[in-house]
Structures are given as structure tokens and as C-alpha cells.
Write an enzyme that holds these catalytic residues in place. Structure first.
Site, mmCIF file in Angstrom:
data_model
loop_
_atom_site.group_PDB
_atom_site.id
_atom_site.type_symbol
_atom_site.label_atom_id
_atom_site.label_comp_id
_atom_site.label_asym_id
_atom_site.label_seq_id
_atom_site.Cartn_x
_atom_site.Cartn_y
_atom_site.Cartn_z
ATOM 1 C CG HIS A 1 51.370 119.145 -26.591
ATOM 2 N ND1 HIS A 1 52.809 119.993 -26.866
ATOM 3 C CD2 HIS A 1 51.920 118.084 -25.772
ATOM 4 C CE1 HIS A 1 53.625 119.142 -25.996
ATOM 5 N NE2 HIS A 1 52.995 118.444 -25.347
ATOM 6 C CG ASP B 1 52.994 122.749 -28.673
ATOM 7 O OD1 ASP B 1 51.839 122.888 -28.280
ATOM 8 O OD2 ASP B 1 53.996 122.083 -28.354
ATOM 9 N N GLY C 1 55.907 114.068 -19.381
ATOM 10 C CA GLY C 1 55.514 115.117 -18.157
ATOM 11 C C GLY C 1 56.400 116.510 -18.136
ATOM 12 C CG ASN C 2 60.711 116.771 -18.175
ATOM 13 O OD1 ASN C 2 60.965 115.821 -18.350
ATOM 14 N ND2 ASN C 2 60.971 117.877 -17.493
ATOM 15 C CB SER C 3 54.946 118.873 -22.148
ATOM 16 O OG SER C 3 55.082 118.633 -23.640
ATOM 17 N N GLY D 1 53.170 134.130 -47.771
ATOM 18 C CA GLY D 1 52.354 133.212 -48.706
ATOM 19 C C GLY D 1 53.290 132.542 -49.639
#
Length: 470
Positions: free
Chosen positions: A194, A224, A301-303, A359
Site C-alpha cells: 500500500h 500487502d 510512516g512506519n509502514s 474455495g
């Protein structure tokens, strides 16, 4: 009700990342909730060659929406690592002059049963933290991202002068920021998807102030995670050390290093608060199992930055927080590094990662569900609620729920198969099922499912498919 794509916290949902920096808001309805955090304490004891860390935990989180870490205002600032003067670790007396003659100096008194003074314990803590920071920060980077504006985004202020001098003004572009960790000696850096998903330009900021451009190598929406690569062949920061996320336990020491608010590198510490959380990243229909909850402060900002153990080894990649304000409120969430070890090599080699796929939709079996299905109340497993058409589950013979019951005033499907083991490994929850399939199988593998069907145990052989991209 849960699925392969749902978590055990249905309110954990992905959404807009344009409102807040660094861990951008993970809530399409602008939800973002915080829980109060119990006070924590930390004592680190150094022996002949070892250190002991202990800390108290925090209040458990209930069903809460989450926030992603992304986009603070960008400031062209970095702080190189510093060396702690030797005098900072010298013994210090905390008694005042008035007390010196009448009160015992407790800083030199041995702590209970340890054989070390309180001052030695504090000094050991200082040395551990400073040494950890200095050894790890060269392998952590800050990211400044110029990106296409997402729909419904608030256009933030432009980059400070001098940070992106070659980029012309463009009303359709916005700025984002995050952190990353150096994966190898070939210039590959791991961060959150992200952070860089819509990047037009990525600037990597090193701990010594060096700035250089990077390009996207691969991204995986379901974890992610993303890989970028420094384009300047002459710039190759040292790779970070990888730990084992299966070895951590609640109460273990936890450290986060990153570039929050783009103000330069910083370190925060806390403990591992809980294990086995599930989250669903933005733009993914599938849940991430085995997520680590911790209380080391992580802010916008730590992402994409590392979550470390006390040895300075990566055990997780910080990705979300639970917060009402968009900044840290005591609950941070990190993708386990063992999942990154599966995904990242494929992103580097092929640009994407293929997951195995059953599924089904399902949920964990709890006492109310077990009793409603005429099973002992201590029955545990993953209840199959729905089976996809022409899926691995349907071809393998898994049965979906076909009845409705009322639990606490709400209708709930029951009657389907309950998965209690896969390849002999016990399955006690939907998270266990997700984790086993992701971590121990590949598309095309055949797995042996042990299920409870109408109270009787039976086995099914299921050839796993490939998870759809959407």
C-alpha cells in the site's frame, strides 16, 4: 462468518489509505477504533553473556477496524546513527544531596534474586537498545513516494523544495511515505504494497542521508508486501537479519525501527502482545493469518518497516494499526516474517506470488456452534459454511452448511463439514486452516482433510487449486 478471505474479526476491513500518513486509514467507512492500553514495564538483566527481558502485557483488543500505515507530510530529514558516549552508561546515584547522608542508595542494591544492581540492569537496557539501533538502522530505509491520486483522496501539500526537484507539479499526483528493510545485497528492499502501489516515483532515504531512486519489482496484494530495487548499482546498503516468527511468544521483547512522519529514523520498543491475529489487506479478498500484535509505537510512516526481536532480527513487517485517530493507540499489527520468506523470493523472481486455494467460506467452531450441531461443547475446528462452484473443495467433496440456527438472536448457518485436521495437523480454528494451507501447501498439492460430518470423522483427499487474483 468467515472465509478464506475473511479474518476472525469481521470488522477488520480494508479501505481508504488517503487520510493519514504512514499507516493510512484502513476503513472504507472511515472507521478506525482504539482500545486503551495497559501500562507496560521492562527490565533487562545482563549476565556473563546473556540478557533477560521481561515486561507486562496489555489489554486484549476486541473486534475493531484497522488502520494502515501510510502517507505523512514529507520532510527531507534523516538522522544518522549516533554512538552513545561511554559516560552515559556509567553508574549514577539518584539520591539527592539532602538524602545522601540519611537514605540508602538503592541504585547499587542488588535486585531480588538477580545478583545485579538496579543500575546495572538499567545500564544493560541502555546498551542493548543503543547497540541494536546502531547495528540495524543501516538496513532500514525511509521511502518518499510520488503517486497517482486515489479516488476520494485529499490532495496533501507538495513535497518540500529539494526533495523531488526533477518532478514537475501535477494536480493529479499526491505524496506518500513509508519505511522498508533491505532484503539482500542486490538492492532489493521490502515494504508494504500500500506504500508503493500507485507510485510514479520512489525515493529511498538511507540512514546516512543518502537519497536514491528505486523501481517496483513485484507486489502481492494478499500479503500487502512489495519489493522495490535501488536503481543505482553503486548504492547497496547491508541486508537486515531475518528471524523466525514461529519462535516468538506473547511477552517477548519487540522493537520497531522506521521513518515515522518522515522526520528521520527512530526506534520504539514494547512487547509482543498477541499472536494469531488475522487481517485483510486493502484490495484483497483474502485474509492474512498469523499476524503479530505488538505495542511498540508505530505511526504514520512506519509502514513497511521491520518489527525486531531483541537480537535485532526481523520477526515481522509493520503494516497496520488499530486506532481512532490515525496515530498509534497501543495496537500495532505486523505481517509475520515467515510469510515474507515465502512471498518475497517469488516477487523478486517473477513479480507475483501464487497461493494455494481451497474455495470455501467458513468460521471457527465455538461452544454455541458445537452445541447447536449436537456436538460436545469443547469441539473445535473450522466449520465449512459455503463451497465455491467448481472449486478444489467441491471437487474434493467438502460439504457446506445447509441449516440455519439462532445464536444470540441472529441466524447462523450450521450443518457443514468441520475440518479438524489437515495432513494430520490439528485444526482448531479458521485461522489454523488458513495458516496451514498458506504455509505448508502449494497449488497442485493434494492434502488429506479430516472432517467431522454429522458427528462422524471422515477423510477427504483434496487437490488444491490456485488462488484467484481477485
Amino acid at each position: 462468518m468467515l472465509t478464506e478471505s475473511d479474518s476472525e474479526q469481521p470488522a477488520y476491513i480494508a479501505g481508504d489509505t488517503t487520510e493519514y500518513g504512514g499507516f493510512g486509514v484502513f476503513a472504507p467507512h472511515k472507521w478506525s477504533v482504539r482500545r486503551s492500553v495497559a501500562m507496560k514495564s521492562l527490565a533487562i538483566v545482563i549476565g556473563a553473556a546473556g540478557l533477560l527481558a521481561t515486561a507486562c502485557g496489555e489489554e486484549n483488543a476486541t473486534t475493531l477496524p484497522q488502520a494502515e500505515l501510510t502517507r505523512p507530510p514529507v520532510i527531507n530529514t534523516s538522522v544518522p546513527p549516533t554512538t552513545v558516549p561511554a559516560s552515559d552508561t556509567a553508574p549514577v546515584s539518584y539520591s539527592t544531596p539532602a538524602q545522601a547522608g540519611s537514605q540508602e542508595d538503592t541504585t547499587q542494591k542488588p535486585s531480588a534474586d538477580s545478583g545485579f544492581t538496579f543500575e546495572q540492569i538499567a545500564s544493560a537496557h541502555d546498551e542493548l537498545m543503543s547497540s541494536l539501533y546502531e547495528s540495524v538502522v543501516p538496513s532500514v530505509v525511509g521511502l518518499r513516494v510520488l503517486q497517482l491520486a486515489a479516488p476520494d483522496s485529499n490532495i496533501p501539500q507538495p513535497f518540500p523544495e529539494g526533495l523531488l526537484p526533477e518532478t514537475p507539479p501535477d494536480d493529479a499526483l499526491t505524496q506518500a511515505a513509508g519505511s522498508g528493510l533491505v532484503w539482500d545485497d542486490k538492492g532489493h528492499i521490502v515494504t508494504n504494497r500500500h506504500v508503493v502501489a500507485y507510485a510514479e516515483r520512489i525515493v529511498v532515504v538511507l540512514s546516512d542521508g543518502t537519497q536514491t531512486d528505486a523501481e517496483v519489482v513485484g507486489m502481492d496484494a494478499d500479503s500487502d508486501l512489495a519489493v522495490i530495487r535501488v536503481t543505482d548499482e553503486a548504492i547497496r546498503p547491508p541486508p537486515i537479519k531475518l528471524g523466525d516468527s514461529d519462535d516468538i511468544r506473547p511477552g517477548n521483547f519487540a522493537v520497531a525501527i522506521g521513518d515515522p512522519f518522515s522526520r528521520g529514523f527512530s526506534m520504539t520498543s514494547g512487547i509482543i502482545s498477541a499472536l494469531g491475529r488475522t487481517i485483510r489487506p486493502e484490495h484483497s479478498n483474502f485474509a492474512v493469518p498469523r499476524v503479530i500484535q505488538h505495542d511498540a509505537a508505530t505511526n504514520p510512516g512506519n509502514s513497511g518497516g521491520p518489527l525486531l526481536n531483541r537480537h535485532g532480527e526481523v520477526v515481522g513487517i509493520n503494516t497496520q494499526i488499530i486506532s481512532r485517530t490515525g496515530v498509534f493507540s497501543g495496537i500495532g499489527l505486523a505481517i509475520p516474517v515467515n510469510l515474507a520468506k515465502l512471498v518475497i523470493p517469488s516477487l523478486i523472481a517473477e513479480g507475483h506470488y501464487e497461493y494455494p486455494y481451497i474455495g470455501i467460506r467458513g468460521t471457527s467452531v465455538f461452544p454455541d456452534i458445537a452445541v447447536a450441531m449436537n456436538l460436545p461443547s469443547d469441539t473445535r475446528g473450522a466449520l465449512v459454511i459455503a463451497v465455491g462452484i467448481d472449486s478444489a473443495a467441491s471437487r474434493g467433496g467438502l460439504r457446506a452448511s445447509d441449516q440455519l440456527t439462532v445464536i444470540d438472536g441472529a441466524e447462523f448457518p450450521i450443518g457443514g463439514d468441520i475440518v479438524v485436521a489437515i495432513d494430520g495437523t490439528p485444526i482448531r480454528s479458521m485461522d489454523d486452516l488458513l495458516a496451514y494451507v498458506v504455509e505448508h501447501t502449494r497449488p497442485g498439492d493434494t492434502a488429506e482433510f479430516t472432517v467431522l460430518r454429522d458427528g462422524t470423522e471422515t477423510s477427504l483427499s483434496i487437490a488444491l487449486g490456485t488462488r484467484p487474483s481477485r
